[in-house]
Design an enzyme around this catalytic site. Sequence first.
Site, PDB file in Angstrom:
ATOM      1  N   TYR A  38       3.331  -9.338   9.920  1.00 29.33           N
ATOM      2  CA  TYR A  38       3.744  -8.193   9.466  1.00 29.33           C
ATOM      3  C   TYR A  38       2.440  -7.353   8.882  1.00 29.33           C
ATOM      4  O   TYR A  38       1.454  -7.286   9.507  1.00 29.33           O
ATOM      5  CB  TYR A  38       4.942  -8.199   8.623  1.00 29.33           C
ATOM      6  CG  TYR A  38       5.558  -7.169   8.120  1.00 29.33           C
ATOM      7  CD1 TYR A  38       6.172  -6.170   9.010  1.00 29.33           C
ATOM      8  CD2 TYR A  38       5.409  -6.361   6.924  1.00 29.33           C
ATOM      9  CE1 TYR A  38       6.870  -5.278   8.893  1.00 29.33           C
ATOM     10  CE2 TYR A  38       6.146  -5.239   6.523  1.00 29.33           C
ATOM     11  CZ  TYR A  38       6.797  -4.695   7.534  1.00 29.33           C
ATOM     12  OH  TYR A  38       7.325  -3.605   7.291  1.00 29.33           O
ATOM     13  N   LYS A  72       9.902  -6.764  10.354  1.00 26.89           N
ATOM     14  CA  LYS A  72      10.820  -7.061   9.208  1.00 26.89           C
ATOM     15  C   LYS A  72      11.842  -7.793   9.440  1.00 26.89           C
ATOM     16  O   LYS A  72      12.110  -8.704   8.561  1.00 26.89           O
ATOM     17  CB  LYS A  72      11.527  -5.452   8.854  1.00 26.89           C
ATOM     18  CG  LYS A  72      11.749  -5.166   7.578  1.00 26.89           C
ATOM     19  CD  LYS A  72      10.321  -4.896   6.622  1.00 26.89           C
ATOM     20  CE  LYS A  72      10.760  -4.567   5.176  1.00 26.89           C
ATOM     21  NZ  LYS A  72       9.489  -3.904   4.621  1.00 26.89           N
ATOM     22  N   ASP A 100      10.236   2.867   6.955  1.00 24.31           N
ATOM     23  CA  ASP A 100       9.270   3.806   7.514  1.00 24.31           C
ATOM     24  C   ASP A 100       9.726   5.170   7.796  1.00 24.31           C
ATOM     25  O   ASP A 100       9.071   5.770   8.946  1.00 24.31           O
ATOM     26  CB  ASP A 100       8.385   3.204   8.419  1.00 24.31           C
ATOM     27  CG  ASP A 100       7.465   2.060   7.663  1.00 24.31           C
ATOM     28  OD1 ASP A 100       7.329   2.153   6.269  1.00 24.31           O
ATOM     29  OD2 ASP A 100       6.692   1.170   8.517  1.00 24.31           O
ATOM     30  N   ASP A 114      11.482   1.193   1.580  1.00 24.06           N
ATOM     31  CA  ASP A 114      10.497   2.102   1.200  1.00 24.06           C
ATOM     32  C   ASP A 114      10.633   2.428  -0.334  1.00 24.06           C
ATOM     33  O   ASP A 114       9.812   2.577  -1.055  1.00 24.06           O
ATOM     34  CB  ASP A 114       9.832   2.980   2.214  1.00 24.06           C
ATOM     35  CG  ASP A 114       9.467   2.370   3.465  1.00 24.06           C
ATOM     36  OD1 ASP A 114       8.648   1.573   3.550  1.00 24.06           O
ATOM     37  OD2 ASP A 114      10.236   2.871   4.386  1.00 24.06           O
ATOM     38  N   GLY A 155       4.844  10.000  -2.415  1.00 26.60           N
ATOM     39  CA  GLY A 155       5.600   9.903  -1.335  1.00 26.60           C
ATOM     40  C   GLY A 155       6.698   9.193  -1.318  1.00 26.60           C
ATOM     41  O   GLY A 155       7.331   9.232  -2.397  1.00 26.60           O
ATOM     42  N   THR A 156       7.269   8.641  -0.180  1.00 27.51           N
ATOM     43  CA  THR A 156       8.438   7.776  -0.160  1.00 27.51           C
ATOM     44  C   THR A 156       8.546   6.765  -1.228  1.00 27.51           C
ATOM     45  O   THR A 156       9.374   6.592  -2.198  1.00 27.51           O
ATOM     46  CB  THR A 156       8.704   7.373   1.210  1.00 27.51           C
ATOM     47  OG1 THR A 156       8.735   8.712   2.219  1.00 27.51           O
ATOM     48  CG2 THR A 156      10.352   6.773   1.135  1.00 27.51           C
ATOM     49  N   ALA A 157       7.471   5.987  -1.165  1.00 27.79           N
ATOM     50  CA  ALA A 157       7.395   4.847  -1.874  1.00 27.79           C
ATOM     51  C   ALA A 157       7.191   5.089  -3.566  1.00 27.79           C
ATOM     52  O   ALA A 157       7.875   4.480  -4.497  1.00 27.79           O
ATOM     53  CB  ALA A 157       6.196   3.968  -1.507  1.00 27.79           C
ATOM     54  N   ASN A 171      -2.140  -0.543   0.631  1.00 32.10           N
ATOM     55  CA  ASN A 171      -2.465  -1.660   1.587  1.00 32.10           C
ATOM     56  C   ASN A 171      -2.986  -1.009   2.972  1.00 32.10           C
ATOM     57  O   ASN A 171      -2.167  -0.045   3.245  1.00 32.10           O
ATOM     58  CB  ASN A 171      -1.826  -2.929   1.601  1.00 32.10           C
ATOM     59  CG  ASN A 171      -0.459  -2.664   2.033  1.00 32.10           C
ATOM     60  OD1 ASN A 171      -0.277  -2.529   3.292  1.00 32.10           O
ATOM     61  ND2 ASN A 171       0.374  -2.511   1.312  1.00 32.10           N
ATOM     62  N   ASN A 228       4.543  -7.703  -3.263  1.00 35.66           N
ATOM     63  CA  ASN A 228       4.823  -7.617  -1.642  1.00 35.66           C
ATOM     64  C   ASN A 228       6.426  -7.504  -1.664  1.00 35.66           C
ATOM     65  O   ASN A 228       7.252  -8.381  -2.181  1.00 35.66           O
ATOM     66  CB  ASN A 228       4.533  -8.994  -1.025  1.00 35.66           C
ATOM     67  CG  ASN A 228       4.483  -9.007   0.318  1.00 35.66           C
ATOM     68  OD1 ASN A 228       5.656  -8.536   0.971  1.00 35.66           O
ATOM     69  ND2 ASN A 228       3.430  -9.179   0.900  1.00 35.66           N
TER      70      ASN A 228
END
Length: 554
Positions: free
Chosen positions: A96, A169, A241, A264, A298-300, A412, A456
């Site tokens: 991943y 995933k 995503d 996300d 953003g999204t995260a 990351n 993570n």
Amino acid sequence: MSKQSGDRARTVLSDPLRSRGTAFDYEQRRRLGLTGRLPAVTETLDQQASRCYEQLSRIDTPIAQFIYLDLLHDRNQTLYFKVLADHLAELLPVVYDPTVGQAIKEWSRDYRVAQAAFLSIDHVEDIRVSLESFGLGADDVDLIVCTDAEEILGIGDWGVNGVEISVGKLAVYTAAAGINPGRVIAVSLDCGTNNASLLNDPTYLGNRHSRVSGQRYDRFIAEYLRIAAELFPNAILHFEDFGPENARRILDRYRGDYRIFNDDMQGTGAIVVASVLSGMKVTRQTFAEQRLVVFGAGTAGTGMADQLAAGMVRDGLSEEQAKDRVWLIDKHGLVVDDMVDLPGYQRAYARAADEVRGWKRTNGSIDLLTVIEEVKPTILIGTSTVHGAFTEEVVRALCTGVERPILLPLSNPTERIEVMPQDAIDWSGGKALVAVGIPTDPHDHDGVTYTIGQANNSLLYPGLGLGAIVSGATHITDGMLLAAAEAVASQVDPTPPGASLLPPVQNLRASSAIAAFAVAQAAARDGVATRAHDDLTQAVQDAMWQAAYPDAEA
């Protein structure tokens, strides 16, 4: 051998869920028409896994290791997951993030085979037949991971190449939480791409037109959800995503109707909640006392803001008071309500222009350092992918305003992280409570060894999914997300000097089981569980698929 026997042999050897290669014994080979098709020796799964790992160890680049494991996955999934589970911490970055990013860029050129459903916005009428082609019944699917690949891991829009995100995933779900690989489906939602390099690449395998948006896109998503839920009514519908505008709109619109989960936004937000819960054990504060700055809206980033604001509300603040304790910064600086074309997903946290009118501006915008100096945040999160954005000056200003700030540079891979954790610890004099988005070694500072936790998502979403499956949850609730975050945070004691805020990824199976238990309990409390268990601990263990060949071939 008859033609029928030959056909059966080819079917068995080419089915990654049934094939066991050299582990078929003599009687199984005879019964399945495999006589003479394999070397004489019958191996155990452990022997096969040892050989594969030795072969893998001779490969000297992560992307070549990715390809080796990808081919193994398409040949023998039991063996693949055995190798992955035995070396999970080492191989997670290979199967991943971050290696999958390179694999995505090269996917069309390197196309081999893909265990996925490719659904095209140009042929919405094919959604049903495409999902039915897996031959799985209504009770045969626990989890579907889909992506439209508009915003992949900080590398942007990669069209159909992004299917590797869905496949990867699912691999983590199985390796970390024992989700049965025979009961999952990876999906690519091919809506076109705005990546000019792909559209001009003769090897590109996706729709060769710009990315479709608006009503046509919304109808495609609605039809996918309707048919997927109709065919597989017990499946969790995991979204991965998507672009920030679409991600939030889809989640807000459909989370009350389907078993929908956006990692996300919700998974990333929950792992940040876990980090903050650990940090607050050190600072002895509550959510209601936090001031949050998110660099990278953003999204995260907005998903993290949502969940931390929800924690403030649970601690007694009103929604308005909670939002007033959140500051978002994007590439244009502090998000202010008089900005032109302000995205909808940022609007809830936009600061009033009058409130910040006297703040220092650089080229017309309010930068990170100014926000730190004005706000004195207790929590600083980085999801910007801007390497080095958290400079020594920024870190020192953070620690001037707060004695023990929680500092989470989460971008990351390494070349995109806002600050290296070793520098953050040194510049803060060991005051900052740090967790990061990359794996990193312990760091010695002033006689203390600092273990730096990796924030993570794999610490959380596999257990969340397993708990939802075990409980038969009809929805993924905020209570279930909080329970998963609390379960992750409960696995460490962050109070000794240098202690990690989060558990190590080496123990993902155990971590996922603990989270699944808590999530299943939360599902029952929230009234969305459809399955009850006399012994929930055993039910979680029983639900975890193991990489082992069954005693007899069916």
